[in-house]
Design a protein around this motif. Sequence first.
Motif, PDB file in Angstrom:
ATOM      1  N   ALA A  68       0.837  -1.203   0.000  1.00 43.89           N
ATOM      2  CA  ALA A  68       0.000   0.000   0.000  1.00 43.89           C
ATOM      3  C   ALA A  68       0.872   1.253   0.000  1.00 43.89           C
ATOM      4  N   ASN A  69       1.970   1.229   0.751  1.00 49.27           N
ATOM      5  CA  ASN A  69       2.875   2.382   0.773  1.00 49.27           C
ATOM      6  C   ASN A  69       3.533   2.596  -0.581  1.00 49.27           C
ATOM      7  N   VAL A  70       3.962   1.519  -1.233  1.00 48.48           N
ATOM      8  CA  VAL A  70       4.583   1.634  -2.556  1.00 48.48           C
ATOM      9  C   VAL A  70       3.573   2.199  -3.546  1.00 48.48           C
TER      10      VAL A  70
ATOM     11  N   MET B  61       2.450   9.520  -6.781  1.00 45.96           N
ATOM     12  CA  MET B  61       2.939  10.899  -6.707  1.00 45.96           C
ATOM     13  C   MET B  61       3.435  11.343  -8.083  1.00 45.96           C
ATOM     14  N   LYS B  62       3.089  12.572  -8.433  1.00 46.17           N
ATOM     15  CA  LYS B  62       3.418  13.071  -9.768  1.00 46.17           C
ATOM     16  C   LYS B  62       4.875  13.517  -9.890  1.00 46.17           C
ATOM     17  N   LEU B  63       5.391  14.197  -8.888  1.00 48.24           N
ATOM     18  CA  LEU B  63       6.769  14.680  -8.965  1.00 48.24           C
ATOM     19  C   LEU B  63       7.740  13.550  -8.643  1.00 48.24           C
TER      20      LEU B  63
ATOM     21  N   ALA C  75      11.741  10.094  -2.912  1.00 48.55           N
ATOM     22  CA  ALA C  75      11.908  10.297  -1.468  1.00 48.55           C
ATOM     23  C   ALA C  75      10.934   9.412  -0.692  1.00 48.55           C
ATOM     24  N   CYS C  76       9.727   9.308  -1.172  1.00 46.91           N
ATOM     25  CA  CYS C  76       8.719   8.465  -0.521  1.00 46.91           C
ATOM     26  C   CYS C  76       9.154   6.997  -0.557  1.00 46.91           C
ATOM     27  N   LEU C  77       9.621   6.525  -1.692  1.00 52.91           N
ATOM     28  CA  LEU C  77      10.047   5.134  -1.821  1.00 52.91           C
ATOM     29  C   LEU C  77      11.250   4.826  -0.932  1.00 52.91           C
TER      30      LEU C  77
END
Length: 78
Positions: free
Chosen positions: A29-31, A37-39, A45-47
């Motif tokens: 779910a996190n991936v 995310m568009k940017l 950074a999120c990954l």
Amino acid sequence: MKKLPALLYLAVMLSASGCGLLYDIGQDANVDRCNRMKLIEERNACLKRIGPNFEQYERDRENLKRGVSEKANPPGRQ
């Protein structure tokens, strides 16, 4: 009555594997959230913030419980 031990065994095995399954579902779910995310900078950074898979998480947790560090010489100790 002979079915009871088999059912009990099955219940124990499912409950033991349930933590890993729930962890993996959360990671997936996190991936997915990151990939929406568009940017590209925000996505990367999120990954990077997403933790390891469950097996690595368990190894790290066991090492911490035993006081073992991945680093051979932690800062301040030689």
